[in-house]
Scaffold this active site. Structure first.
Site, PDB file in Angstrom:
ATOM      1  N   TYR A  60     -35.714  35.757 -28.381  1.00  0.00           N
ATOM      2  CA  TYR A  60     -36.340  34.572 -28.982  1.00  0.00           C
ATOM      3  C   TYR A  60     -37.175  33.819 -27.952  1.00  0.00           C
ATOM      4  O   TYR A  60     -37.403  32.634 -28.083  1.00  0.00           O
ATOM      5  CB  TYR A  60     -35.283  33.639 -29.575  1.00  0.00           C
TER       6      TYR A  60
ATOM      7  N   TYR B  42     -35.278  31.599 -39.629  1.00  0.00           N
ATOM      8  CA  TYR B  42     -34.588  30.396 -39.154  1.00  0.00           C
ATOM      9  C   TYR B  42     -34.833  30.150 -37.669  1.00  0.00           C
ATOM     10  O   TYR B  42     -34.557  29.063 -37.180  1.00  0.00           O
ATOM     11  CB  TYR B  42     -33.089  30.471 -39.460  1.00  0.00           C
ATOM     12  N   ARG B  43     -35.321  31.127 -36.934  1.00  0.00           N
ATOM     13  CA  ARG B  43     -35.740  30.926 -35.547  1.00  0.00           C
ATOM     14  C   ARG B  43     -36.717  32.037 -35.202  1.00  0.00           C
ATOM     15  O   ARG B  43     -36.776  33.044 -35.906  1.00  0.00           O
ATOM     16  CB  ARG B  43     -34.541  30.866 -34.595  1.00  0.00           C
TER      17      ARG B  43
ATOM     18  N   HIS C   6     -36.793  43.600 -27.708  1.00  0.00           N
ATOM     19  CA  HIS C   6     -37.089  43.574 -29.141  1.00  0.00           C
ATOM     20  C   HIS C   6     -37.498  42.168 -29.543  1.00  0.00           C
ATOM     21  O   HIS C   6     -37.259  41.210 -28.811  1.00  0.00           O
ATOM     22  CB  HIS C   6     -35.843  43.996 -29.933  1.00  0.00           C
TER      23      HIS C   6
END
Lengths: 540, 201
Positions: free
Chosen positions: A92, A484-485, A399
């Protein structure tokens, strides 16, 4: 030579660096290429390209006062800051900023565990405290509470929570932002604010009651850019007496609908922790060429075809692991109740016992636990998996997590499987598919998460993953689902899908941003929220 | 030109030495005579699921290093029960032979304590018994990397001898690629890594 933030002169940048050094000491300001490179996103799909989002420098304060001094200097010289807790959020974005050239405010030196109360069940910590640190503290002091940690457990409680991170035990604790109680924030003007009961001088219940009085503002700091969080309280789960897991299998494809309803009931009424769904039929594809042929036929298989194949081989369509925590007597009774309830409702359902533990565990028992995070034990084992395949030749390069929220129903699982599988097939990506089961960290919703491959040596893989990511966000939005993120590279794209009433939510958030942070110095672009002078560069 | 037999003998000699500049210090023969100090390692980590990992650990152990065999390739136990505590007291150098995951984790955790990967060798099967070794580290430690070429299936033992005696306080980083022949394929055709993590110079 530092990558200067856009619109910032070398003179201003250097003046700010001098002030940062005065605030935190020279050795805690990092400007050399070697040091700044440590803040790159290890999983960036733009690694080594001109588009890669890089920091210009980093500064590591040790106290709230030092954070205030950094913020004031940044305001004076209009330097964009990007606060990180420990920066371990790989997949993320890690510790890389949304805005190229930002100065990373690295909070890892602020690593004090300020309080842990196992009677009232909370911890108060600084941003540099990792899950391993809090776990060690609890173990050493023999406190009767568990943490709920993500997988891997090397990250910061505050960092994970502020990114809406999740865990593996009971629903109320798995939502790491939802289970926080009270925060301390250095605002963009350098002031220190405490939220909830913390706004009361001498408060005795800062970590007991979230809301205090008046508007509840904590949500602004989750995936937000309205300040730098320097303390947070978290509720902790009491150590249970026992744990029991059990597995339920159901034969038919559409049995997932009834199964999810039953499991939701068990979870929402408080009988189970995180349920884990899987598909035995999906796993069987590896050894069953006939099944692969059915799945791969044009237009995809019908439910009946899959059911017939499963019945002929005695392979169930779906399985769910139920996890019971509590007193030994009620754990056993709850598992018995779950078997009776589901067995009476879904023909052909079968049951088997899983692991059973009594707490506290011995060191040997603990070492033997397979899924440690389900028992609140932090682990790094997730980095030991990740297989090379034809379609993902460089699993070690990372990823991109695509993590769309869907309703917590069986119908939504089946619908989203087919919608997303079509996109992944279009791009030749071996992820998702009609046997994909949801991640269940979030208490009241499912996440149909997949990791899209990234490669440092093959730019075509990155281009494909990025194009697929964009397309799958669009497909999600068309179906009423959204992420959601998100990694920073896609924050604008995802934020753009939350467009109800001409982006009223984003416009409101940016109005707040302009009011609270007029110079736009804190985490520009985080959550898709940009300061006024940078909105023209929005990527979506 | 060092032939294979001589090279292996030198390698074995190196493994018997308590202090050396590394197998590749400045020519294979220099391993015996080099005045270069080796990095004092706190622990050597290896993945004992694989023959290559076991061989690496065996050589390191024979050289008197304290070794840790990872359970299932998972670094958690080593981190929580050992290294985190040791590094809290003092960031000490470590070395290892692992897959990418444990190196990735320990490299990142090391950054937080002021440590860096100072030597890294990436070992990849190219097929037909050929393994490519991409080495990066201090120039002094790589100057005779070509000597690895004749090692054949003994490459992992020689790598262990080298890594556990990696030269300390060396200058410019350098890169070399060496190929060995006649070795077994690496398990699952995965890439393996030999590495040293040490305090930043």
């Amino acid at each position: 030579m530092a990558t200067l933030p856009a619109g910032v002169s070398a003179a201003d940048f250097n003046a700010a660096i001098t002030k940062f050094k005065a605030a935190v000491g020279e050795k805690n300001v990092f400007t050399s290429d070697d040091d700044v490179a440590l803040y790159r996103d290890a999983y960036s799909p733009m690694w080594g390209t001109p588009q890669e989002l890089l920091a210009s420098a980093a500064v590591a304060p040790d106290t709230v006062e030092q954070v205030q001094a950094i913020v004031r200097a940044a305001n004076e010289h209009k330097i964009p800051l990007y606060p990180i807790s420990t920066g371990k959020n790989v997949g993320y974005g890690g510790s890389a900023p949304n805005l190229h050239g930002s100065v990373v405010v690295d909070l890892k030196r602020m690593n004090r565990i300020l309080e842990v109360d196992d009677r009232r069940g909370f911890a108060l910590v600084e941003p540099g405290v990792a899950y391993f640190d809090l776990y060690r503290h609890i173990q050493e002091k023999k406190l009767k509470v568990w943490i709920d940690c993500p997988d891997p457990g090397w990250g910061s409680l505050i960092g994970n929570s502020l990114d809406h991170g999740v865990g593996y035990t009971f629903g109320a604790f798995r939502d790491h932002f939802g289970s926080h109680c009270g925060m301390e924030v250095v605002l963009p003007n350098g002031e220190v604010m405490r939220t909830g009961m913390g706004a009361l001088p001498g408060a005795k219940s800062w970590q007991d009651y979230k809301y205090g009085f008046g508007p509840y503002v904590d949500g602004l700091f989750g995936q937000g850019n309205y300040g730098i969080v320097t303390k947070m309280g978290f509720w902790l789960m009491p150590e249970p007496e026992a744990y029991q897991s059990g597995y339920v299998s159901v034969p038919k494809r559409r049995d997932i609908i009834s199964l999810v309803d039953h499991v939701n009931y068990l979870e929402h009424i408080g009988l189970i922790g995180q349920p884990n769904y899987s598909s035995p039929l999906g796993r069987a594809q590896r050894n069953e060429p006939d099944l692969r042929a059915i799945v791969g036929k044009a237009g995809g298989p019908s439910d009946d075809e899959l059911d017939r194949f499963g019945a002929s081989k005695g392979i169930p369509s779906w399985e769910v692991q139920l996890q019971f925590y509590g007193p030994a007597k009620t754990v056993a009774a709850n598992w018995e109740y779950a078997r009776e309830r589901i067995g009476a409702s879904i023909p052909g359902s079968t049951f088997r016992d899983g692991h059973s533990y009594r707490f506290p565990l011995t060191a040997e028992q603990q070492a033997a636990v397979e899924h440690k995070v389900a028992l609140g034990i932090p682990a790094m084992s997730i980095f030991s998996i990740g297989a090379r395949s034809e379609l993902n030749p460089s699993p070690t390069d990372g990823h991109l997590w695509f993590a769309p929220i869907i309703p917590k129903t069986g119908e939504a699982i089946l619908e989203s499987q087919r919608a997303f599988a079509k996109v992944y097939q279009e791009f030749g990506l071996n992820v998702g598919g009609i046997f994909q089961t949801p991640a269940t960290w979030i208490y009241r919703a499912f996440v149909m998460i997949v990791g899209l491959p990234v490669s440092r040596s093959n730019k075509e893989i990155n281009a494909k993953s990025m194009a697929a990511f964009k397309r799958v966000v669009e497909v999600a939005a068309e179906n009423g689902w959204a992420e959601y993120r998100s990694p920073p590279a896609f924050a604008d794209l995802v934020a753009d899908s939350y467009s109800y009433n001409d982006h009223a939510l984003r416009r409101f958030s940016e109005q707040l941003k302009d009011a609270v942070d007029p110079n736009g110095i804190i985490a520009a672009g985080r959550g898709g929220i940009w300061p006024k002078h940078l909105r023209g560069g929005r990527k979506a | 030109m060092t032939n294979r037999r001589e090279f292996l003998q030198i390698g074995l000699a190196a493994t018997a030495l308590p202090v050396a500049g590394g197998l590749f210090a400045s020519g294979a023969n220099a391993a015996v005579a080099s005045p270069v100090r080796s990095i004092p390692l706190y622990k050597v980590l290896f993945d004992d699921r694989f023959a290559e990992g076991k061989a690496f650990g065996e050589v390191a152990s024979n050289l008197g290093m304290a070794c840790h065999a990872m359970q299932g390739g998972d670094v958690t136990d080593f981190w929580y029960h050992d290294l985190d505590l040791a590094w809290r007291a003092e960031p000490k150098p470590i070395a290892g032979f692992t897959r990418h995951g444990p190196l990735f984790v320990l490299e990142h955790l090391g950054w937080d304590r002021g440590l860096r990967v100072v030597f890294r060798a990436e070992h990849r099967s190219l097929g037909d018994g050929v393994i490519e070794h991409r080495l990066s580290g201090p120039a002094e430690s790589l100057s005779a990397a070509a000597a690895l070429a004749p090692a054949g299936s003994d490459w992992v033992r020689l790598m262990a001898a080298s890594v556990t005696q990696c030269a300390a306080g060396c200058s410019q980083p350098a890169e070399r690629t060496v190929v060995t022949r006649g070795a077994e394929r690496l398990p699952d055709d995965e890439t393996f890594y030999s590495w040293v993590i040490a305090p930043k110079a």
